[in-house]
Design an enzyme around this catalytic site. Structure first.
Site, PDB file in Angstrom:
ATOM      1  N   ARG A 136       9.127   8.990  -3.053  1.00  0.00           N
ATOM      2  CA  ARG A 136       8.165   7.965  -3.504  1.00  0.00           C
ATOM      3  C   ARG A 136       6.759   8.550  -3.635  1.00  0.00           C
ATOM      4  NH1 ARG A 136       9.316   3.907   1.066  1.00  0.00           N
ATOM      5  NH2 ARG A 136       7.679   2.598   0.212  1.00  0.00           N
ATOM      6  N   ARG A 195       7.754   1.044   9.900  1.00  0.00           N
ATOM      7  CA  ARG A 195       7.710  -0.312   9.332  1.00  0.00           C
ATOM      8  C   ARG A 195       8.997  -1.072   9.617  1.00  0.00           C
ATOM      9  NH1 ARG A 195       6.164  -1.125   3.188  1.00  0.00           N
ATOM     10  NH2 ARG A 195       7.865   0.352   2.856  1.00  0.00           N
ATOM     11  N   ARG A 255       2.428   0.711 -12.414  1.00  0.00           N
ATOM     12  CA  ARG A 255       2.639   1.984 -11.731  1.00  0.00           C
ATOM     13  C   ARG A 255       2.762   3.138 -12.710  1.00  0.00           C
ATOM     14  NH1 ARG A 255       5.322  -0.359  -6.920  1.00  0.00           N
ATOM     15  NH2 ARG A 255       5.778   1.327  -5.490  1.00  0.00           N
ATOM     16  N   LYS A 292      -0.869  -2.226   1.051  1.00  0.00           N
ATOM     17  CA  LYS A 292      -1.147  -3.159  -0.068  1.00  0.00           C
ATOM     18  C   LYS A 292      -0.515  -4.516   0.188  1.00  0.00           C
ATOM     19  CE  LYS A 292       0.947  -0.464  -3.064  1.00  0.00           C
ATOM     20  NZ  LYS A 292       1.419   0.608  -2.161  1.00  0.00           N
ATOM     21  N   ARG A 325      13.555  -0.963   5.786  1.00  0.00           N
ATOM     22  CA  ARG A 325      13.861  -0.869   4.354  1.00  0.00           C
ATOM     23  C   ARG A 325      14.649   0.404   4.047  1.00  0.00           C
ATOM     24  NH1 ARG A 325       8.455  -2.318   0.982  1.00  0.00           N
ATOM     25  NH2 ARG A 325       9.169  -0.487  -0.180  1.00  0.00           N
TER      26      ARG A 325
HETATM   27  P1  AP5 Z   1       2.697  -2.272   3.764  1.00  0.00           P
HETATM   28  O1  AP5 Z   1       1.683  -3.357   3.672  1.00  0.00           O
HETATM   29  O2  AP5 Z   1       4.143  -2.629   3.734  1.00  0.00           O
HETATM   30  O3  AP5 Z   1       2.348  -1.124   2.690  1.00  0.00           O
HETATM   31  P2  AP5 Z   1       2.498  -1.129   1.104  1.00  0.00           P
HETATM   32  O4  AP5 Z   1       1.342  -0.382   0.546  1.00  0.00           O
HETATM   33  O5  AP5 Z   1       2.742  -2.501   0.583  1.00  0.00           O
HETATM   34  O6  AP5 Z   1       3.795  -0.207   1.007  1.00  0.00           O
HETATM   35  P3  AP5 Z   1       5.133  -0.332   0.155  1.00  0.00           P
HETATM   36  O7  AP5 Z   1       6.036   0.724   0.719  1.00  0.00           O
HETATM   37  O8  AP5 Z   1       5.663  -1.723   0.117  1.00  0.00           O
HETATM   38  O9  AP5 Z   1       4.650   0.087  -1.223  1.00  0.00           O
HETATM   39  P4  AP5 Z   1       5.467   0.702  -2.303  1.00  0.00           P
HETATM   40  O10 AP5 Z   1       4.471   0.687  -3.391  1.00  0.00           O
HETATM   41  O11 AP5 Z   1       6.092   2.004  -2.026  1.00  0.00           O
HETATM   42  O12 AP5 Z   1       6.755  -0.260  -2.417  1.00  0.00           O
HETATM   43  P5  AP5 Z   1       7.054  -1.516  -3.319  1.00  0.00           P
HETATM   44  O13 AP5 Z   1       7.660  -2.540  -2.470  1.00  0.00           O
HETATM   45  O14 AP5 Z   1       5.881  -1.870  -4.163  1.00  0.00           O
HETATM   46  O15 AP5 Z   1       2.368  -1.444   5.097  1.00  0.00           O
HETATM   47  C1  AP5 Z   1       3.173  -0.332   5.484  1.00  0.00           C
HETATM   48  C2  AP5 Z   1       3.256  -0.283   7.015  1.00  0.00           C
HETATM   49  O16 AP5 Z   1       1.947  -0.037   7.556  1.00  0.00           O
HETATM   50  C3  AP5 Z   1       3.717  -1.597   7.665  1.00  0.00           C
HETATM   51  O17 AP5 Z   1       4.514  -1.287   8.781  1.00  0.00           O
HETATM   52  C4  AP5 Z   1       2.418  -2.292   8.113  1.00  0.00           C
HETATM   53  O18 AP5 Z   1       2.619  -3.119   9.258  1.00  0.00           O
HETATM   54  C5  AP5 Z   1       1.544  -1.100   8.435  1.00  0.00           C
HETATM   55  N1  AP5 Z   1       0.130  -1.331   8.116  1.00  0.00           N
HETATM   56  C6  AP5 Z   1      -0.385  -1.948   7.017  1.00  0.00           C
HETATM   57  N2  AP5 Z   1      -1.723  -1.936   7.057  1.00  0.00           N
HETATM   58  C7  AP5 Z   1      -2.059  -1.286   8.214  1.00  0.00           C
HETATM   59  C8  AP5 Z   1      -3.292  -0.921   8.799  1.00  0.00           C
HETATM   60  N3  AP5 Z   1      -4.450  -1.216   8.210  1.00  0.00           N
HETATM   61  N4  AP5 Z   1      -3.266  -0.241   9.980  1.00  0.00           N
HETATM   62  C9  AP5 Z   1      -2.088   0.113  10.579  1.00  0.00           C
HETATM   63  N5  AP5 Z   1      -0.876  -0.200  10.053  1.00  0.00           N
HETATM   64  C10 AP5 Z   1      -0.876  -0.888   8.874  1.00  0.00           C
HETATM   65  O19 AP5 Z   1       8.162  -0.913  -4.311  1.00  0.00           O
HETATM   66  C11 AP5 Z   1       9.435  -0.567  -3.867  1.00  0.00           C
HETATM   67  C12 AP5 Z   1      10.254   0.003  -5.021  1.00  0.00           C
HETATM   68  O20 AP5 Z   1      10.409  -0.991  -6.055  1.00  0.00           O
HETATM   69  C13 AP5 Z   1       9.665   1.224  -5.751  1.00  0.00           C
HETATM   70  O21 AP5 Z   1       9.925   2.434  -5.065  1.00  0.00           O
HETATM   71  C14 AP5 Z   1      10.376   1.128  -7.086  1.00  0.00           C
HETATM   72  O22 AP5 Z   1      11.710   1.568  -6.993  1.00  0.00           O
HETATM   73  C15 AP5 Z   1      10.392  -0.378  -7.353  1.00  0.00           C
HETATM   74  N6  AP5 Z   1       9.182  -0.814  -8.058  1.00  0.00           N
HETATM   75  C16 AP5 Z   1       8.223  -1.651  -7.554  1.00  0.00           C
HETATM   76  N7  AP5 Z   1       7.244  -1.832  -8.462  1.00  0.00           N
HETATM   77  C17 AP5 Z   1       7.589  -1.100  -9.550  1.00  0.00           C
HETATM   78  C18 AP5 Z   1       6.961  -0.863 -10.797  1.00  0.00           C
HETATM   79  N8  AP5 Z   1       5.761  -1.402 -11.111  1.00  0.00           N
HETATM   80  N9  AP5 Z   1       7.586  -0.054 -11.683  1.00  0.00           N
HETATM   81  C19 AP5 Z   1       8.792   0.497 -11.405  1.00  0.00           C
HETATM   82  N10 AP5 Z   1       9.423   0.338 -10.214  1.00  0.00           N
HETATM   83  C20 AP5 Z   1       8.835  -0.457  -9.296  1.00  0.00           C
END
Ligand code: AP5
Length: 213
Positions: free
Chosen positions: A166, A122, A88, A13, A155
């Protein structure tokens, strides 16, 4: 358009949102990035959420909704935005309907096996937020960011234990949003398994189709 990017952790994403934000000229709002920035700066919010993020649990709804509401109130969101990682939970989705209802929700589909491969390889830039992968998108110079030369980090929530937590949280709290947005007729699925370039192409062609409706 107001976009919401929905999908499991590691689906790509953030990677797509950064590219789509440049193409569409709308801001990319990642709640995860906002929380990590607060942690890095040592703000009261950062201190409050630090351990929650490390475990991979969700930050309480009230705090998260307030943070997003304040961000969306800013001038640059007037012509739309890409929300990545919010909502979420059902209470977050219901709150968003009251202050900035999404026009389109993109639901990214990826198998658990691929998710684990992506998250365990990552690397992130702590300075500019660029996202890399040791095999799928490595930096030009080992462990250094291509854009700002900062040393890349893993991370804290990319350990196997936190990734499993997660995924569990995603399945119990976030999956119900798929039906929430399907019912409203604004959900589109995108296969996130091809390369990042191909996923961007699928997204851009989906937007063209939506504009013609
Ligand atoms: P990446 O683009 O980083 O994936 P992502 O879907 O953004 O994954 P995240 O882990 O960031 O999502 P998340 O929802 O768990 O974490 P968030 O930061 O929102 O890609 C992942 C890897 O794959 C990378 O290495 C990339 O290079 C590779 N890749 C990407 N696309 C590719 C492709 N097409 N082919 C091959 N490789 C590819 O949240 C973190 C924390 O914050 C949560 O756990 C929670 O504690 C808190 N939080 C955030 N939002 C909320 C909310 N709304 N409510 C409550 N808590 C929240």
């Amino acid at each position: 358009m107001n976009f919401v990017f929905l999908g499991p952790p590691g689906a790509g994403k953030g990677t797509l949102a950064k590219q789509a934000s440049e193409k569409l000229k709308v801001p990319h709002i990642s709640t995860g990035d906002l929380f990590r920035e607060a942690i890095q700066k040592g703000t009261p919010l950062g201190k409050e959420v630090q351990s929650i993020l490390s475990r991979g649990d969700l930050v309480p709804d009230g705090l998260t909704i307030q943070l997003v509401r304040e961000r969306i109130d800013q001038e640059d969101c007037r012509n739309g935005f890409i929300l990545d990682g919010f909502p979420r939970t059902i209470p977050q989705a219901e709150a968003l309907q009251t202050f900035a209802p999404p026009t389109q929700v993109i639901n990214f589909l990826l198998s658990e096996e691929e998710i684990i491969k992506r998250l365990s390889g990552r690397r992130s830039c702590p300075q500019c937020g660029a996202i890399y992968h040791i095999a799928f998108n490595p930096p030009r110079i080992d462990e250094l960011c291509d854009s700002c030369s900062a040393r890349l980090i893993t991370r804290k929530d990319d350990t196997i234990e936190a990734i499993k937590n997660r995924l569990g949280v995603y399945n119990s709290q976030t999956v119900p949003l798929i039906a929430f947005y399907e019912k409203r007729g604004i959900l589109s699925n995108i296969d996130a398994s091809p390369s990042a370039v191909e996923v961007l192409e699928s997204f851009l062609s989906l937007i063209q189709k939506l504009k013609k409706r």
